[in-house]
Design a protein around this motif. Structure first.
Motif, PDB file in Angstrom:
ATOM      1  N   ARG A  54       9.206 -14.431   0.887  1.00 28.43           N
ATOM      2  CA  ARG A  54       8.544 -13.754  -0.139  1.00 28.43           C
ATOM      3  C   ARG A  54       7.454 -14.517  -0.836  1.00 28.43           C
ATOM      4  O   ARG A  54       7.716 -15.676  -1.081  1.00 28.43           O
ATOM      5  CB  ARG A  54       9.734 -13.278  -1.218  1.00 28.43           C
ATOM      6  CG  ARG A  54       9.260 -12.464  -2.360  1.00 28.43           C
ATOM      7  CD  ARG A  54      10.387 -11.962  -3.218  1.00 28.43           C
ATOM      8  NE  ARG A  54      10.971 -11.074  -2.430  1.00 28.43           N
ATOM      9  CZ  ARG A  54      12.026 -10.402  -2.707  1.00 28.43           C
ATOM     10  NH1 ARG A  54      12.926 -11.437  -3.381  1.00 28.43           N
ATOM     11  NH2 ARG A  54      12.696  -9.501  -2.114  1.00 28.43           N
ATOM     12  N   SER A  55       6.188 -13.901  -1.008  1.00 25.98           N
ATOM     13  CA  SER A  55       5.221 -14.571  -2.009  1.00 25.98           C
ATOM     14  C   SER A  55       4.845 -13.455  -2.909  1.00 25.98           C
ATOM     15  O   SER A  55       4.558 -12.464  -2.879  1.00 25.98           O
ATOM     16  CB  SER A  55       4.080 -14.766  -1.059  1.00 25.98           C
ATOM     17  OG  SER A  55       3.018 -15.303  -1.819  1.00 25.98           O
ATOM     18  N   THR A  56       4.825 -13.916  -4.347  1.00 23.71           N
ATOM     19  CA  THR A  56       4.075 -13.334  -5.283  1.00 23.71           C
ATOM     20  C   THR A  56       3.225 -14.206  -6.047  1.00 23.71           C
ATOM     21  O   THR A  56       3.300 -14.850  -6.888  1.00 23.71           O
ATOM     22  CB  THR A  56       5.201 -13.002  -6.300  1.00 23.71           C
ATOM     23  OG1 THR A  56       5.945 -14.269  -6.724  1.00 23.71           O
ATOM     24  CG2 THR A  56       6.370 -12.103  -5.831  1.00 23.71           C
ATOM     25  N   GLU A  57       1.920 -14.165  -5.289  1.00 24.08           N
ATOM     26  CA  GLU A  57       0.824 -14.849  -5.568  1.00 24.08           C
ATOM     27  C   GLU A  57       0.353 -14.644  -7.065  1.00 24.08           C
ATOM     28  O   GLU A  57      -0.114 -15.627  -7.714  1.00 24.08           O
ATOM     29  CB  GLU A  57      -0.289 -14.818  -4.505  1.00 24.08           C
ATOM     30  CG  GLU A  57       0.163 -15.477  -3.297  1.00 24.08           C
ATOM     31  CD  GLU A  57      -1.039 -15.525  -2.301  1.00 24.08           C
ATOM     32  OE1 GLU A  57      -2.200 -15.060  -2.593  1.00 24.08           O
ATOM     33  OE2 GLU A  57      -0.755 -15.715  -1.263  1.00 24.08           O
ATOM     34  N   GLY A  58      -0.090 -13.398  -7.274  1.00 27.00           N
ATOM     35  CA  GLY A  58      -0.564 -13.089  -8.513  1.00 27.00           C
ATOM     36  C   GLY A  58      -1.851 -13.312  -8.571  1.00 27.00           C
ATOM     37  O   GLY A  58      -2.511 -13.549  -9.659  1.00 27.00           O
ATOM     38  N   ARG A  59      -2.608 -13.471  -7.564  1.00 30.82           N
ATOM     39  CA  ARG A  59      -3.831 -14.126  -7.515  1.00 30.82           C
ATOM     40  C   ARG A  59      -4.911 -12.708  -7.328  1.00 30.82           C
ATOM     41  O   ARG A  59      -4.424 -11.743  -6.753  1.00 30.82           O
ATOM     42  CB  ARG A  59      -4.359 -15.001  -6.383  1.00 30.82           C
ATOM     43  CG  ARG A  59      -3.663 -16.497  -6.725  1.00 30.82           C
ATOM     44  CD  ARG A  59      -4.245 -17.399  -5.779  1.00 30.82           C
ATOM     45  NE  ARG A  59      -3.891 -16.883  -4.410  1.00 30.82           N
ATOM     46  CZ  ARG A  59      -4.349 -17.693  -3.206  1.00 30.82           C
ATOM     47  NH1 ARG A  59      -5.167 -18.720  -3.502  1.00 30.82           N
ATOM     48  NH2 ARG A  59      -4.373 -17.071  -2.203  1.00 30.82           N
ATOM     49  N   SER A  60      -6.046 -12.842  -7.575  1.00 28.31           N
ATOM     50  CA  SER A  60      -7.322 -11.883  -7.350  1.00 28.31           C
ATOM     51  C   SER A  60      -8.438 -12.476  -6.651  1.00 28.31           C
ATOM     52  O   SER A  60      -8.615 -13.675  -7.046  1.00 28.31           O
ATOM     53  CB  SER A  60      -7.292 -11.102  -8.587  1.00 28.31           C
ATOM     54  OG  SER A  60      -8.122 -11.863  -9.557  1.00 28.31           O
ATOM     55  N   GLY A  61      -9.180 -11.647  -6.203  1.00 29.51           N
ATOM     56  CA  GLY A  61     -10.625 -12.096  -5.863  1.00 29.51           C
ATOM     57  C   GLY A  61     -10.548 -12.166  -4.272  1.00 29.51           C
ATOM     58  O   GLY A  61      -9.594 -11.426  -3.615  1.00 29.51           O
ATOM     59  N   SER A  62     -11.575 -12.531  -3.559  1.00 30.37           N
ATOM     60  CA  SER A  62     -11.812 -12.369  -2.172  1.00 30.37           C
ATOM     61  C   SER A  62     -10.894 -13.231  -1.333  1.00 30.37           C
ATOM     62  O   SER A  62     -10.497 -12.847  -0.419  1.00 30.37           O
ATOM     63  CB  SER A  62     -13.407 -12.800  -1.737  1.00 30.37           C
ATOM     64  OG  SER A  62     -13.447 -14.002  -2.176  1.00 30.37           O
ATOM     65  N   ASN A  63     -10.102 -14.288  -1.755  1.00 31.75           N
ATOM     66  CA  ASN A  63      -9.422 -15.063  -0.847  1.00 31.75           C
ATOM     67  C   ASN A  63      -7.763 -14.654  -1.163  1.00 31.75           C
ATOM     68  O   ASN A  63      -6.853 -15.311  -0.801  1.00 31.75           O
ATOM     69  CB  ASN A  63      -9.423 -16.447  -1.115  1.00 31.75           C
ATOM     70  CG  ASN A  63      -9.245 -16.941  -2.452  1.00 31.75           C
ATOM     71  OD1 ASN A  63      -8.882 -16.243  -3.415  1.00 31.75           O
ATOM     72  ND2 ASN A  63      -8.982 -18.116  -2.482  1.00 31.75           N
ATOM     73  N   ILE A  73      -4.449 -12.544  -0.985  1.00 31.66           N
ATOM     74  CA  ILE A  73      -3.814 -11.333  -0.078  1.00 31.66           C
ATOM     75  C   ILE A  73      -2.817 -10.854  -0.676  1.00 31.66           C
ATOM     76  O   ILE A  73      -2.307  -9.649  -0.379  1.00 31.66           O
ATOM     77  CB  ILE A  73      -3.083 -12.068   1.199  1.00 31.66           C
ATOM     78  CG1 ILE A  73      -1.947 -13.129   0.752  1.00 31.66           C
ATOM     79  CG2 ILE A  73      -4.229 -12.902   2.046  1.00 31.66           C
ATOM     80  CD1 ILE A  73      -1.279 -13.659   1.860  1.00 31.66           C
ATOM     81  N   GLY A  74      -2.611 -11.142  -2.188  1.00 33.30           N
ATOM     82  CA  GLY A  74      -1.651 -10.296  -2.787  1.00 33.30           C
ATOM     83  C   GLY A  74      -0.065 -10.659  -2.698  1.00 33.30           C
ATOM     84  O   GLY A  74       0.236 -11.545  -1.731  1.00 33.30           O
ATOM     85  N   ASP A  75       0.703  -9.807  -3.320  1.00 35.03           N
ATOM     86  CA  ASP A  75       2.212 -10.083  -3.087  1.00 35.03           C
ATOM     87  C   ASP A  75       2.715  -9.515  -1.646  1.00 35.03           C
ATOM     88  O   ASP A  75       2.282  -8.535  -0.999  1.00 35.03           O
ATOM     89  CB  ASP A  75       2.990  -9.383  -3.993  1.00 35.03           C
ATOM     90  CG  ASP A  75       2.885  -9.785  -5.249  1.00 35.03           C
ATOM     91  OD1 ASP A  75       2.155 -10.889  -5.702  1.00 35.03           O
ATOM     92  OD2 ASP A  75       3.294  -9.120  -6.270  1.00 35.03           O
ATOM     93  N   TYR A  76       3.514 -10.237  -0.805  1.00 37.12           N
ATOM     94  CA  TYR A  76       4.000  -9.870   0.404  1.00 37.12           C
ATOM     95  C   TYR A  76       5.442 -10.413   0.696  1.00 37.12           C
ATOM     96  O   TYR A  76       5.963 -11.279   0.103  1.00 37.12           O
ATOM     97  CB  TYR A  76       2.926 -10.181   1.603  1.00 37.12           C
ATOM     98  CG  TYR A  76       3.234 -11.713   1.876  1.00 37.12           C
ATOM     99  CD1 TYR A  76       3.789 -12.208   2.877  1.00 37.12           C
ATOM    100  CD2 TYR A  76       2.020 -12.480   1.214  1.00 37.12           C
ATOM    101  CE1 TYR A  76       3.822 -13.589   3.105  1.00 37.12           C
ATOM    102  CE2 TYR A  76       1.965 -13.988   1.408  1.00 37.12           C
ATOM    103  CZ  TYR A  76       2.869 -14.380   2.119  1.00 37.12           C
ATOM    104  OH  TYR A  76       2.666 -15.784   2.587  1.00 37.12           O
ATOM    105  N   ALA A  77       5.787  -9.589   1.772  1.00 36.65           N
ATOM    106  CA  ALA A  77       7.275 -10.305   2.046  1.00 36.65           C
ATOM    107  C   ALA A  77       7.514  -9.855   3.654  1.00 36.65           C
ATOM    108  O   ALA A  77       6.852  -9.042   4.217  1.00 36.65           O
ATOM    109  CB  ALA A  77       8.518  -9.495   1.466  1.00 36.65           C
TER     110      ALA A  77
END
Length: 96
Positions: free
Chosen positions: A65-74, A76-80
């Motif tokens: 599970r990843s909750t990156e919480g980033r935005s922008g062109s690079n 990928i968002g949250d995923y599991a």
């Protein structure tokens, strides 16, 4: 039929990435196999018939599970990633 093998696995949730405190799910998975083994079908020839299942209870859990919480062109968002669903199979082997 003779039991030829079964196993259960349990794991507690763990961090997928050190940068995130988010943990994976706890997991309990049951696998099994039943066989009719070494059945003599002819002189010097034995056959084994097996049925097997992985994830016999069809448990769903997230193992990464990843909750990156980033935005922008690079970003990928949250995923599991989820585990494989229940599968069944059969095997036939012949010794000669």
């Amino acid at each position: 039929m003779t039991p030829r093998g079964s196993d259960t696995n349990f794991s507690t949730g763990a961090q997928s990435f050190e940068q995130s405190a988010q943990k994976t799910d706890d997991a309990f998975v049951v696998n099994g196999r039943a066989s009719l083994a070494n059945w003599r079908v002819a002189d010097g020839q034995d056959i084994t018939l097996s049925l097997w299942s992985r994830n016999l209870l069809n448990a769903d859990y997230i193992y990464r599970r990843s909750t990156e919480g980033r935005s922008g062109s690079n970003a990928i968002g949250d995923y599991a990633h989820f585990n494989e669903p229940r599968t069944f199979g059969q095997e036939v082997s012949l010794k000669y």
